[in-house]
Enzyme design. Structure first.
Site, PDB file in Angstrom:
ATOM      1  N   LYS A 198       0.858  -1.186   0.000  1.00 52.61           N
ATOM      2  CA  LYS A 198       0.000   0.000   0.000  1.00 52.61           C
ATOM      3  C   LYS A 198       0.897   1.240   0.000  1.00 52.61           C
ATOM      4  CE  LYS A 198      -3.919   1.951   2.657  1.00 52.61           C
ATOM      5  NZ  LYS A 198      -4.779   1.773   3.849  1.00 52.61           N
TER       6      LYS A 198
ATOM      7  N   SER B 231      -9.842   1.911   2.957  1.00 53.00           N
ATOM      8  CA  SER B 231      -8.924   2.648   2.114  1.00 53.00           C
ATOM      9  C   SER B 231      -7.905   1.793   1.357  1.00 53.00           C
ATOM     10  CB  SER B 231      -8.154   3.668   2.964  1.00 53.00           C
ATOM     11  OG  SER B 231      -7.307   3.022   3.887  1.00 53.00           O
TER      12      SER B 231
ATOM     13  N   SER C  24     -10.141  -0.493   7.089  1.00 53.23           N
ATOM     14  CA  SER C  24      -9.530  -0.336   5.760  1.00 53.23           C
ATOM     15  C   SER C  24      -8.837  -1.555   5.171  1.00 53.23           C
ATOM     16  CB  SER C  24      -8.529   0.812   5.778  1.00 53.23           C
ATOM     17  OG  SER C  24      -9.205   2.017   5.602  1.00 53.23           O
TER      18      SER C  24
HETATM   19  N1  GLN Z   1     -13.279   4.355   6.587  1.00 51.03           N
HETATM   20  C1  GLN Z   1     -12.622   4.792   7.780  1.00 51.03           C
HETATM   21  C2  GLN Z   1     -12.137   6.210   7.612  1.00 51.03           C
HETATM   22  O1  GLN Z   1     -12.414   6.765   6.624  1.00 51.03           O
HETATM   23  C3  GLN Z   1     -11.476   3.882   8.116  1.00 51.03           C
HETATM   24  C4  GLN Z   1     -10.304   4.075   7.245  1.00 51.03           C
HETATM   25  C5  GLN Z   1      -9.147   3.224   7.640  1.00 51.03           C
HETATM   26  O2  GLN Z   1      -9.319   2.178   8.262  1.00 51.03           O
HETATM   27  N2  GLN Z   1      -7.970   3.706   7.316  1.00 51.03           N
HETATM   28  O3  GLN Z   1     -11.502   6.760   8.454  1.00 51.03           O
END
Ligand code: GLN
Length: 486
Positions: A76, A151, A175
């Site tokens: 990532k 994400s 995410s």
């Molecule tokens: N969807 C959540 C956010 O927008 C979690 C994102 C994540 O786990 N990095 O913060």
């Protein structure tokens, strides 16, 4: 060959059926064929990947037989990679070449894995659909009109479409697990502290944790063996013995108690997802487990608490991006303040700015008690809920997401997007290990089952998933993109 699991590829490499160079080339060809459509990678490192593969083949010829030696993977784009662009999918880092490797990257390098490139993601890991990326959205390989989740959507799509054998992700509120669910793969978020966060660009430091995205629980165990462990560069990484995560993969589930939270099967869960999860729970009964209804009474507060704590931490973490030290700087600033202001205004996207504003507000002197302190108290209540549940059960199971992958552009309201993580976010607030495994297909789209374990009981959790995967083949189902090419 490229559709195989890491465990299978590792055996094929060991048997000499294929070389790492051939395998790496096959993935690079696949990337060349599909990445334009999927947008899963921000950066592809063809030359260095082939050089790493060559070195892996030489090491194998010399007798090195490490499980990940020569396995092509993706990171990532939140992990710093020495000499390779690291953007966090933000304009503010669009020219940032890290001078060092994140510990996670170092560990995969030490294990002999081959880095194919860096995957797309939501900007600074803020999002659930990959649509906040400065580099454009990733497409779901099951249906390119749909999001891959976020994400870590680039990593999930890359694994699902065989653009790599395995990938890293990070999970602050869901995410790793939600994109794994949307893309029909296995995603694992370890206990907070299990894996070093050093060199992983910080979003919300008390919640962020790295983990594997891959094709099976067995592969996740192999990846965990490389990733986990104390790192003196990260004071929140835990000084605790790291087990061989594959050692308990043969254990029987006879007598396992699975908690089924009533709150996860309530309003908001789509009927077809519920049906798939119920069918999988029945499968667990066949494997010898007992289902126990449990309550997580404060779960409904988790999203609200998270959206105070995470932005608060993000507002502090993102203050380092000021146009001076890293990345993007605005053109022709008139003075220092103008440079700070415009570099940040031009460099950050809307969602990131929203979080910085919310976080700064929640931490400001007059509102700290009303928001931040209160959110921390709720966090404790949520942890207590899990502690109580784990007095009666060994693991907790439910849906990863209320529905399958949605269409690109379908969720323009930020709060609707925030609710994506309704089943996963409490796990980060409590620091627990959690994972998503493929558990059904409805209307041509994969469904993920969410499994949560006790602190540092990752090996057990991985086996709970592994036993299910031995008995079923949902994790073997391929996105149609794959069959199109075959
Ligand atoms: N969807 C959540 C956010 O927008 C979690 C994102 C994540 O786990 N990095 O913060």
């Amino acid at each position: 060959m490229i559709e195989k699991t890491v465990a299978e590829l590792s055996a094929a490499l060991a048997a000499g059926d294929i070389s790492s160079q051939e395998l790496t080339q096959a993935y690079l060809d696949r990337i060349a064929q599909f990445n334009d459509e999927l947008n899963a990678y921000i950066t592809v490192c063809a030359d260095s990947a082939l050089a790493q593969a060559k070195a892996a083949d030489a090491a194998r010829a010399d007798g090195n037989s490490s499980a990940l030696l020569g396995i092509p993977m993706a990171h990532k784009d939140i992990f710093c990679t020495d000499g390779v662009l690291t953007t966090c999918a933000s304009k503010i880092l669009n020219n940032f070449v890290a001078p060092y490797n994140a510990t996670v990257v170092e560990r995969f390098n030490a294990a002999g894995a081959v880095m194919l490139g860096k995957t797309n993601m939501d900007e600074f890991a803020m999002g659930s659909s990959n649509e906040t990326s400065h580099y454009g959205p990733v497409k779901n390989p099951w249906d390119t009109e749909r999001v891959p989740g976020g994400s870590s959507g680039g990593s999930a799509a890359a694994v699902a479409a065989d653009l790599c054998a395995m990938a890293t992700g990070t999970d602050t509120g869901g995410s790793i697990r939600q994109p794994a669910s949307f893309c029909g793969i296995t995603g694992f978020k370890p206990t907070y502290g299990r894996i070093s966060r050093w060199g992983m660009i910080a979003f919300a430091s008390s919640l962020d944790q790295a983990g594997p995205l891959c094709k099976s629980a067995e592969d996740a165990a192999l990846m965990m063996n490389a990733m986990a462990g104390l790192d003196e560069k990260d004071s929140t990484s835990i000084d605790m013995e790291v087990p061989d995560f594959t050692a308990t993969l043969g254990d029987s589930l006879q007598g396992l108690r699975i908690g089924v939270p009533r709150q996860h099967f309530a309003e908001g869960l789509s009927a077809d997802v519920e049906e798939a999860i119920q069918a999988s729970l029945k499968e667990y009964e066949k494997l010898g487990a007992t289902l126990v209804d449990i309550d997580l009474p404060n779960n409904h507060l988790s999203v609200s608490a998270y959206y105070v704590v995470a932005p608060a931490e993000a507002s502090a973490n993102l203050s380092r991006f000021d146009g001076v030290r890293y990345g993007y700087r605005c053109e022709n600033p008139v003075d220092l303040e103008d440079m700070y202001k415009r570099s940040r205004s031009e460099g950050f996207g809307d969602e990131v700015k929203r979080r910085i504003m919310v976080g700064t507000y929640a931490l400001s002197a007059g509102f700290y008690d009303a928001y931040y302190r209160k959110a921390q108290k709720i966090r404790r209540l949520i942890k207590n809920d899990f502690n109580n549940a784990f007095k009666e059960v060994d693991v907790i199971a439910g849906p990863t997401s209320p529905h399958t992958a949605f269409k690109l552009g379908a969720k323009s309201d930020p709060v609707a997007m925030y609710l994506e993580d309704i089943y996963t976010i409490a796990v980060n607030l409590a620091g627990l290990p959690g994972m998503s495994i493929p558990t059904g297909i409805v209307n041509g789209l994969p469904v993920g089952m969410h499994l949560v374990g006790q602190d540092f009981a990752e090996a057990k959790l991985l086996n709970v998933a592994h036993q299910f995967q031995l008995a079923t083949d949902w994790h073997r189902r391929k996105a149609p993109l794959t069959s199109k090419e075959a």
